[in-house]
Design an enzyme around this catalytic site. Structure first.
Site, PDB file in Angstrom:
ATOM      1  N   GLU A  58       3.508  -1.165  13.883  1.00 43.45           N
ATOM      2  CA  GLU A  58       3.437   0.168  13.272  1.00 43.45           C
ATOM      3  C   GLU A  58       2.610   0.140  11.991  1.00 43.45           C
ATOM      4  O   GLU A  58       1.829   1.061  11.727  1.00 43.45           O
ATOM      5  CB  GLU A  58       4.848   0.698  12.999  1.00 43.45           C
ATOM      6  CG  GLU A  58       5.746   0.793  14.233  1.00 43.45           C
ATOM      7  CD  GLU A  58       5.102   1.498  15.413  1.00 43.45           C
ATOM      8  OE1 GLU A  58       4.211   2.355  15.214  1.00 43.45           O
ATOM      9  OE2 GLU A  58       5.479   1.188  16.565  1.00 43.45           O
TER      10      GLU A  58
ATOM     11  N   CYS B 255      -5.409   1.473  -2.604  1.00 42.86           N
ATOM     12  CA  CYS B 255      -4.119   1.011  -3.125  1.00 42.86           C
ATOM     13  C   CYS B 255      -3.823  -0.433  -2.765  1.00 42.86           C
ATOM     14  O   CYS B 255      -2.999  -1.081  -3.418  1.00 42.86           O
ATOM     15  CB  CYS B 255      -2.989   1.919  -2.634  1.00 42.86           C
ATOM     16  SG  CYS B 255      -2.617   1.767  -0.857  1.00 42.86           S
TER      17      CYS B 255
ATOM     18  N   VAL C 207      -2.221 -26.717  -6.403  1.00 37.62           N
ATOM     19  CA  VAL C 207      -2.270 -27.899  -5.545  1.00 37.62           C
ATOM     20  C   VAL C 207      -3.350 -27.673  -4.503  1.00 37.62           C
ATOM     21  O   VAL C 207      -3.224 -26.800  -3.639  1.00 37.62           O
ATOM     22  CB  VAL C 207      -0.908 -28.159  -4.861  1.00 37.62           C
ATOM     23  CG1 VAL C 207      -1.015 -29.370  -3.939  1.00 37.62           C
ATOM     24  CG2 VAL C 207       0.167 -28.371  -5.911  1.00 37.62           C
TER      25      VAL C 207
ATOM     26  N   ASP D  59     -26.909   7.209  18.861  1.00 40.34           N
ATOM     27  CA  ASP D  59     -26.817   6.227  17.788  1.00 40.34           C
ATOM     28  C   ASP D  59     -28.065   5.350  17.764  1.00 40.34           C
ATOM     29  O   ASP D  59     -28.834   5.317  18.726  1.00 40.34           O
ATOM     30  CB  ASP D  59     -25.566   5.365  17.987  1.00 40.34           C
ATOM     31  CG  ASP D  59     -25.197   4.585  16.746  1.00 40.34           C
ATOM     32  OD1 ASP D  59     -25.601   4.996  15.645  1.00 40.34           O
ATOM     33  OD2 ASP D  59     -24.500   3.564  16.891  1.00 40.34           O
TER      34      ASP D  59
END
EC number: 3.4.24.-
Length: 609
Positions: A337, A391, A406, A470
């Site tokens: 989801e 965000c 490390v 396109d």
């Protein structure tokens, strides 16, 4: 020289294999009982935390010794992590528990490069690991000897429900399958996907509804433990997309639901989104919220989310049914989801991953995969590049226990340009595993025009044309990015004059019907479109101030799309209250001779463009 005290708990493998047992994960056929042997290196005189940063366990699987390496998932919680529940009189109670010394780990099996593990070490070892391509589960046995564990293959857990379970999101992309087929053939290499300096970070809030609270015996600690295990696995799943998921808050509706949770998944999602926008966002800053519910939705739906909606105040949400006693299954549903929120649609038959079923399969597999398909990777990066959700660019403050970086632990830490593991296991050619620095010859790390850390040759096609409207783009030879997408002028006839070009596509109603209803669908008769003059829930042209405006007679083919599925269904239409634009005739679609749909009106093509 630093003295190291080696603390070893030596226990033999319990020589027993069972045929059937009821465990927390369900009824298990064919399991093995083991006593893991823990080896921990502790510096002499050091204060040892309750749960070490790294741990190692040894046990046997199918008679063969395995070594499980575990590393604490320090990105599991944000530094400002909070928990909210409600008192019997309805008071909101929010706490900020200390979660630094938690017990949730990711890991791997030694000498198995493709292995993974997601383990809770809170009370014994509980979780799952992948070994030699097969998924195993491990959990403590509640014998008098608490150190006994059951290890079993995932396939040996009995099915909980024979009926197939599905996501409620409907595939609405009306274009042909060709872009998906091409995407499924793309080889997205590790270096192209790495984006080491551009990880995305999702600050997640999980809300457990009242049914979840009662399902876990009204015990907040049981709910929290279940959610932590889910998010630990969710975090592991998303690292393959170079996304880190941090739990910033858990809210438990312990005194009743605060949004409407009903048998309708669509109504539940809509109500939850409104509540998040109205209430939750004002109390807690976060990027995404998932409702975990114990309700059994109508039909076979066990999850639903808005598509391409990350960062939206209402729609950066999903709902997940707590469908299984195995948290791996629930974590995969939540990952699915959230994938929709990130612009990823359901997989088609051409999409593949390293498993029988991929995460974005519309039907939840009885043996769920932890991998996104090649199509999902392409759709995710397209969404990130095209929609640019802001965000998820900021990294949440993590609950790190301060320690020096490390090199070789596969975590990008201060002072490192990359960290791909040890020299023996590193598969990232741009990175010098010995120094955790990029090689001096590296020109790029990711992008459509980046291959093996170098710019692809000038003229190499990087974006195929998706239709006759396109134009294909090619690499320049001096940039990792594919040039800006270009296409033929809007209004140019296409598909033998059945349509007109619009933003690189050739939108026609037949393609839209095909995508909504399958190969047997055709465009309905003109009389069906007359319903768009009614101005009712579904038959209209546009909305103004919440009111649905009926179509003028000349504009009926720019409102709701009507398709025919034969004599039995001559006027079929699609409508969902969660997104009322789905099922409408798309902008740029031909609606008459030399006419196209623009702003829900059928206008002259020269006027539109």
């Amino acid at each position: 020289m630093i003295q190291v005290l080696l603390v070893t708990i030596c226990l033999a493998v319990f020589p027993y294999q069972g045929s059937s047992i009821i465990l927390g994960s369900g009824n298990v056929n064919d399991y093995e009982v083991v006593y893991p042997r823990k080896v921990t290196a502790v510096p002499k005189g050091a204060v040892q935390p309750k749960y070490e940063d790294t741990m190692q366990y040894e046990f046997k699987v199918n008679g063969e010794p395995v070594v499980l390496h575990l590393e604490k998932n320090k990105g599991l919680f944000s530094k400002d992590y909070s928990e909210t529940h409600y008192s019997p009189d309805g008071r909101e109670i929010t706490t900020y528990p200390s979660v630094e010394d938690h017990c949730y780990y990711h890991g791997r099996i030694q000498n198995d490069a493709d292995s993974t593990a997601s383990i809770s070490a809170c009370n014994g070892l509980k979780g799952h690991f992948k070994l030699q391509g097969e998924m195993y589960l491990i959990e403590p046995l509640r014998f008098s000897d608490s150190e006994a564990h059951a290890v079993f293959k995932y396939e040996n857990v009995e099915k909980e429900d024979e009926a197939p379970k599905m996501c409620g999101v409907t595939q609405t992309n009306w274009e042909s399958d060709e872009p998906i087929k091409k995407a499924s053939k793309l080889v997205v290499t590790a270096e192209q996907q790495r984006y080491l300096n551009n990880f995305r970070f999702i600050e997640l809030v999980i809300v457990a509804d009242y049914r979840m609270f009662t399902k876990f015996n009204s015990n907040l600690n049981e709910v929290k433990t279940w959610v932590y295990e889910i998010v630990n696995t969710l975090n592991e799943i998303y690292r393959y997309l170079y996304v880190r998921v941090a739990l910033v808050a858990l809210e438990v509706w312990s005194n009743g639901d605060l949004s409407s949770v009903t048998l309708s998944a669509y109504d539940t999602l809509d109500s939850f989104g409104e509540w998040r926008k109205r209430d939750l966002l004002k109390r807690k800053s976060h990027d995404n919220a998932q409702l975990l519910t114990a309700i059994d939705f109508n039909g076979t739906i066990i999850g639903l989310a808005h598509v391409a909606s990350m960062c939206d105040p209402k729609c950066s949400t999903g709902i997940v049914q707590d469908y299984s006693s195995r948290n791996l299954v629930v974590a995969v549903i939540m990952a699915h989801e959230m994938g929709h929120n990130l612009g990823i649609r359901h997989d088609r038959e051409n999409c593949t991953c390293h498993a029988n079923s991929c995460i974005m399969s519309a039907v939840i597999s009885d043996q769920p995969s932890k991998y996104f398909s090649n199509c999902s990777h392409v759709q995710y990066w397209n969404y990130i590049n095209d929609d640019e959700p802001q965000c998820i660019l900021n990294e949440p403050l993590r609950t790190d226990i301060v320690s020096p970086p490390v090199c070789g632990n596969e975590l990008l830490e201060v002072g490192e340009e990359c960290d791909c593991g040890s020299p023996a296991t590193c598969r990232y050619p741009c990175c010098d595993a010995a120094t955790c620095k990029l090689h001096s010859w590296v020109e790029c790390e990711s992008g459509e025009c980046c291959e093996q850390c170098r710019f692809r040759t000038a003229g190499t096609e990087c974006r195929a044309r998706r239709s006759e409207c396109d134009i294909a783009e090619s690499c320049t030879g001096h940039s990792a990015d594919c040039p800006t997408d270009r296409f033929h002028r809007n209004g140019q006839p296409c598909l033998h004059n059945f349509g007109y070009c619009y933003n690189g596509n050739c939108p026609i109603m037949y393609h839209q019907c095909y995508a909504l209803w399958g190969a047997n669908a055709t465009v309905a008769k003109d009389s069906c479109f007359e319903d768009n003059q009614k101005g009712n829930d579904y038959g209209y042209c546009r909305k103004e101030n919440g009111r649905k405006i009926p179509c003028e007679p000349q504009d009926v083919k720019c409102g709701r799309l009507y398709c025919s599925l034969g004599n039995q269904l001559p006027c079929r239409f699609f409508y969902t209250p969660t997104d009322e634009n789905i099922g409408m005739v798309d902008t740029g679609t031909k609606c008459g001779d030399k006419k196209v749909c623009s702003n829900r009106q059928c206008v002259d093509v020269n006027t539109a463009y």
